[in-house]
Design an enzyme around this catalytic site. Structure first.
Site, PDB file in Angstrom:
ATOM      1  N   ALA A  32       0.810  -1.225   0.000  1.00  0.00           N
ATOM      2  CA  ALA A  32       0.000   0.000   0.000  1.00  0.00           C
ATOM      3  C   ALA A  32       0.835   1.264   0.000  1.00  0.00           C
ATOM      4  O   ALA A  32       0.342   2.342  -0.306  1.00  0.00           O
ATOM      5  CB  ALA A  32      -0.932   0.001   1.216  1.00  0.00           C
ATOM      6  N   ARG A  74      10.713   7.146  -1.555  1.00  0.00           N
ATOM      7  CA  ARG A  74      12.141   7.247  -1.881  1.00  0.00           C
ATOM      8  C   ARG A  74      12.445   6.896  -3.333  1.00  0.00           C
ATOM      9  O   ARG A  74      13.523   7.164  -3.830  1.00  0.00           O
ATOM     10  CB  ARG A  74      12.941   6.349  -0.912  1.00  0.00           C
ATOM     11  CG  ARG A  74      12.941   6.859   0.513  1.00  0.00           C
ATOM     12  CD  ARG A  74      13.376   5.791   1.512  1.00  0.00           C
ATOM     13  NE  ARG A  74      12.278   4.923   1.930  1.00  0.00           N
ATOM     14  CZ  ARG A  74      12.379   3.942   2.844  1.00  0.00           C
ATOM     15  NH1 ARG A  74      13.544   3.699   3.410  1.00  0.00           N
ATOM     16  NH2 ARG A  74      11.332   3.207   3.169  1.00  0.00           N
ATOM     17  N   GLY A  88       1.560   3.003   8.155  1.00  0.00           N
ATOM     18  CA  GLY A  88       2.612   2.096   8.607  1.00  0.00           C
ATOM     19  C   GLY A  88       2.274   0.625   8.403  1.00  0.00           C
ATOM     20  O   GLY A  88       1.130   0.257   8.140  1.00  0.00           O
ATOM     21  N   ALA A 141      19.419  -5.034 -53.330  1.00  0.00           N
ATOM     22  CA  ALA A 141      19.649  -3.933 -52.399  1.00  0.00           C
ATOM     23  C   ALA A 141      18.628  -2.824 -52.631  1.00  0.00           C
ATOM     24  O   ALA A 141      18.356  -2.450 -53.765  1.00  0.00           O
ATOM     25  CB  ALA A 141      21.059  -3.389 -52.601  1.00  0.00           C
ATOM     26  N   ALA A 186      16.366  -3.374 -62.147  1.00  0.00           N
ATOM     27  CA  ALA A 186      16.781  -2.401 -61.139  1.00  0.00           C
ATOM     28  C   ALA A 186      16.035  -1.089 -61.339  1.00  0.00           C
ATOM     29  O   ALA A 186      15.727  -0.689 -62.460  1.00  0.00           O
ATOM     30  CB  ALA A 186      18.286  -2.173 -61.234  1.00  0.00           C
TER      31      ALA A 186
HETATM   32  C1  UD1 Z   1      10.348  -2.476   6.712  1.00  0.00           C
HETATM   33  C2  UD1 Z   1      10.486  -2.935   8.181  1.00  0.00           C
HETATM   34  C3  UD1 Z   1      11.983  -3.096   8.487  1.00  0.00           C
HETATM   35  C4  UD1 Z   1      12.602  -4.097   7.532  1.00  0.00           C
HETATM   36  C5  UD1 Z   1      12.347  -3.679   6.079  1.00  0.00           C
HETATM   37  C6  UD1 Z   1      12.765  -4.797   5.154  1.00  0.00           C
HETATM   38  C7  UD1 Z   1       8.639  -1.962   9.462  1.00  0.00           C
HETATM   39  C8  UD1 Z   1       8.248  -0.926  10.437  1.00  0.00           C
HETATM   40  N1  UD1 Z   1       9.919  -1.962   9.064  1.00  0.00           N
HETATM   41  O1  UD1 Z   1      10.970  -1.210   6.618  1.00  0.00           O
HETATM   42  O2  UD1 Z   1      12.156  -3.548   9.849  1.00  0.00           O
HETATM   43  O3  UD1 Z   1      13.997  -4.187   7.787  1.00  0.00           O
HETATM   44  O4  UD1 Z   1      10.949  -3.441   5.858  1.00  0.00           O
HETATM   45  O5  UD1 Z   1      12.713  -4.411   3.797  1.00  0.00           O
HETATM   46  O6  UD1 Z   1       7.822  -2.768   9.090  1.00  0.00           O
HETATM   47  N2  UD1 Z   1       3.413  -0.534   3.387  1.00  0.00           N
HETATM   48  C9  UD1 Z   1       2.038  -0.586   3.433  1.00  0.00           C
HETATM   49  N3  UD1 Z   1       1.374   0.332   4.178  1.00  0.00           N
HETATM   50  C10 UD1 Z   1       2.020   1.304   4.891  1.00  0.00           C
HETATM   51  C11 UD1 Z   1       3.444   1.333   4.848  1.00  0.00           C
HETATM   52  C12 UD1 Z   1       4.106   0.384   4.093  1.00  0.00           C
HETATM   53  O7  UD1 Z   1       1.411  -1.432   2.814  1.00  0.00           O
HETATM   54  O8  UD1 Z   1       1.340   2.105   5.550  1.00  0.00           O
HETATM   55  C13 UD1 Z   1       4.123  -1.531   2.553  1.00  0.00           C
HETATM   56  C14 UD1 Z   1       5.004  -0.900   1.492  1.00  0.00           C
HETATM   57  O9  UD1 Z   1       4.288  -0.747   0.278  1.00  0.00           O
HETATM   58  C15 UD1 Z   1       6.134  -1.905   1.370  1.00  0.00           C
HETATM   59  C16 UD1 Z   1       6.199  -2.579   2.735  1.00  0.00           C
HETATM   60  O10 UD1 Z   1       4.970  -2.263   3.382  1.00  0.00           O
HETATM   61  O11 UD1 Z   1       5.860  -2.896   0.399  1.00  0.00           O
HETATM   62  C17 UD1 Z   1       7.354  -2.067   3.584  1.00  0.00           C
HETATM   63  O12 UD1 Z   1       7.247  -0.664   3.733  1.00  0.00           O
HETATM   64  P1  UD1 Z   1       8.539   0.261   3.721  1.00  0.00           P
HETATM   65  O13 UD1 Z   1       8.098   1.656   3.952  1.00  0.00           O
HETATM   66  O14 UD1 Z   1       9.362  -0.021   2.529  1.00  0.00           O
HETATM   67  O15 UD1 Z   1       9.272  -0.248   5.045  1.00  0.00           O
HETATM   68  P2  UD1 Z   1      10.845  -0.240   5.302  1.00  0.00           P
HETATM   69  O16 UD1 Z   1      11.261   1.122   5.724  1.00  0.00           O
HETATM   70  O17 UD1 Z   1      11.557  -0.835   4.167  1.00  0.00           O
HETATM   71 MG    MG Z   2      11.016  -1.231   2.266  1.00  0.00          MG
END
Ligand code: UD1
Ligand code: MG
Length: 453
Positions: free
Chosen positions: A9, A14, A78, A376, A419
């Protein structure tokens, strides 16, 4: 009973992209597609994708996936908040929940199977997949007690200096006892640097929590930015090239070539530097490809030679020679022993065996008979500005240099085209066709004197 949830989601801030992160391509397949593939062998009862940012676009890209359920997370607060969205759809579910991060695409099916096995045989509340990383920057750090049980996970940005030095990291892949997780999920608090609900905080509440460290740390590479995307691409490409070298393909400069999952090679294929294979390809035994070639969604028979050329949606039979600088486009079908040379483009055309088009030609919407020699600069003028028309050239015919065949047109067998001809009418078998002005020669003729003062 096994349910799989994929977190997809997030926006992927980044990445700085218009695309949602999980739809970024990696060796020709999107990240989320790769994550789904990695889990296929586990045959889960339920597969749930948590979508949010550009949810409709993500769903549309996965429309072909049967039995995939979607849960909307809105807003995205999150990873813990994401998994809270499963409380309703998984109400009463009594099995294990495998959580996969949509941005961790290199996991091997065997690793996921081992994680599940470890979890099930231990009776832990959660089993976390971990990796020991030389550079753990960005990953959550996993802390264990003397018995090796996981006591907690601290995000990189929440770590103090000594915690940052810790190298055991969270891969973002977990196997949970779902009823126990469901009981603690509502208790998450946004007590961290990002002010989000972290799934990782549940680990401390699900004791005993165990971990399984992967043997190959590269499998757990997460993709948060373009650098990590490129690094994962490199890992995948390396895996593909090693696989095919083990199957009998030679690469003179492997690092300069890229492959796709859908490319299959026969034995004794030689791939020279700077060759790229995309989509679904079959490259037959003994082919010699490159240097400098792009092949996409094409079928090559045995002992085909292709040098410095582009082939897309083409079919090339045994012993053909293509290039340098040839372009075979959609629907180009070459039977055995054809020769396609420099600056020749072939589209939606069937070339019977032994056809030669060695220089500077366009063959579009054409049926070319056995052993025809295309001179050609021969052009099939297939487009009248509104519609495309076909050109048929009978077996054994020869077109002279710079001939234009204005379609629709049929040349019988054994026709010779002079040709420089522009032909607009059919030619019967065995005829010579001329379609150009007779040369005029005026002896003793010189320019009049100029009167320009
Ligand atoms: C996360 C982990 C971290 C781990 C890393 C591995 C947490 C808090 N941290 O960090 O410990 O080392 O992955 O790659 O879980 N997503 C949602 N909804 C949200 C936020 C994120 O579905 O509200 C999904 C993102 O699309 C992604 C995944 O969750 O596919 C991870 O999110 P991301 O923000 O990349 O977490 P990291 O900072 O990589
Ligand atoms: Mg990640």
């Amino acid at each position: 009973m096994l349910a799989i949830a994929i977190l997809a989601a997030g926006k992927g801030t980044r990445m700085k992209s218009r695309l949602p992160k999980v739809l970024m391509p990696l060796a020709g397949a999107t990240l989320v597609e790769r994550v789904l593939r990695g889990a296929e062998a586990l045959r889960p009862e339920r597969r749930i994708l948590i979508v949010g940012h550009q949810a409709e676009r993500v769903k549309a890209a996965l429309a072909h996936q049967d039995d995939l359920e979607y849960v909307l997370q809105e807003p995205q607060n999150g990873t813990g908040h994401a998994v809270q969205q499963l409380l309703a759809p998984l109400e009463g579910f009594q099995g294990d929940l495998l959580v996969l991060n949509g941005d961790v695409p290199l996991l091997r099916p065997s690793t996921l199977a081992a994680l599940l096995e470890r979890h099930r045989s231990s009776g832990a509340g959660v089993t976390v997949l971990t990796a020991r990383l030389e550079d753990p920057t960005g990953y959550g750090r996993v802390f264990t007690d003397a018995e090796g049980r996981v006591t907690g996970i601290v995000e990189h940005r929440d770590c103090d200096a000594s915690q940052r030095a810790h190298t055991l990291t969270n891969a973002g892949i977990y196997c949970f006892d779902w009823p126990r997780l469901a009981a603690v999920l509502p208790g998450l608090t946004p007590d961290n640097d990002q002010g989000e609900l972290y799934l990782t905080d549940t680990v401390a509440m699900l004791q005993p929590a165990l971990q399984l460290e992967v043997a190959d740390w590269q499998e757990t590479n997460g993709i948060n930015d373009r650098l990590q995307l490129a690094q994962c691409e490199a890992v995948l490409q390396d895996r593909l090239r090693r696989h095919w070298m083990a199957e009998g393909v030679s690469f003179t400069d492997p690092a300069s070539c890229t492959l796709s999952d859908g490319t299959r090679f026969g034995r004794d294929v030689l791939v020279e530097p700077q060759c790229h294979f995309r989509g679904e390809n079959v490259i037959g035994d003994g082919c010699h490809i490159g240097p400098g070639t792009l092949i996409e969604d094409s079928l090559l028979g045995e002992d085909v030679k292709v040098i410095a050329s582009v082939l897309r949606q083409a079919t090339v039979a045994n012993d053909c020679v293509v290039g340098p600088f040839a372009h075979l486009r959609k629907g180009a079908v070459l039977e055995a022993d054809c020769r396609i040379g420099n600056f020749v483009e072939v589209k939606n055309s069937h070339l019977a065996s032994g056809v030669k088009a060695n220089h500077l030609s366009y063959l579009g919407d054409a049926d070319v008979g056995t052993a025809v020699n295309i001179g050609a600069g021969t052009i099939t003028a297939n487009y009248d500005g509104v519609r495309k028309h076909r050109t048929v050239i009978g077996a054994g015919s020869k077109t002279g240099a710079n001939s234009v065949l204005v379609a629709p047109i049929r040349l019988g067998e054994g026709v010779t085209v002079a040709a420089g001809s522009t032909l607009t009418a059919d030619v019967p078998a065995g005829a010579l066709a001329l379609g150009r002005a007779r040369q005029v020669v005026k002896p003793g003729w010189s320019l009049p004197a100029t009167t320009n003062a």
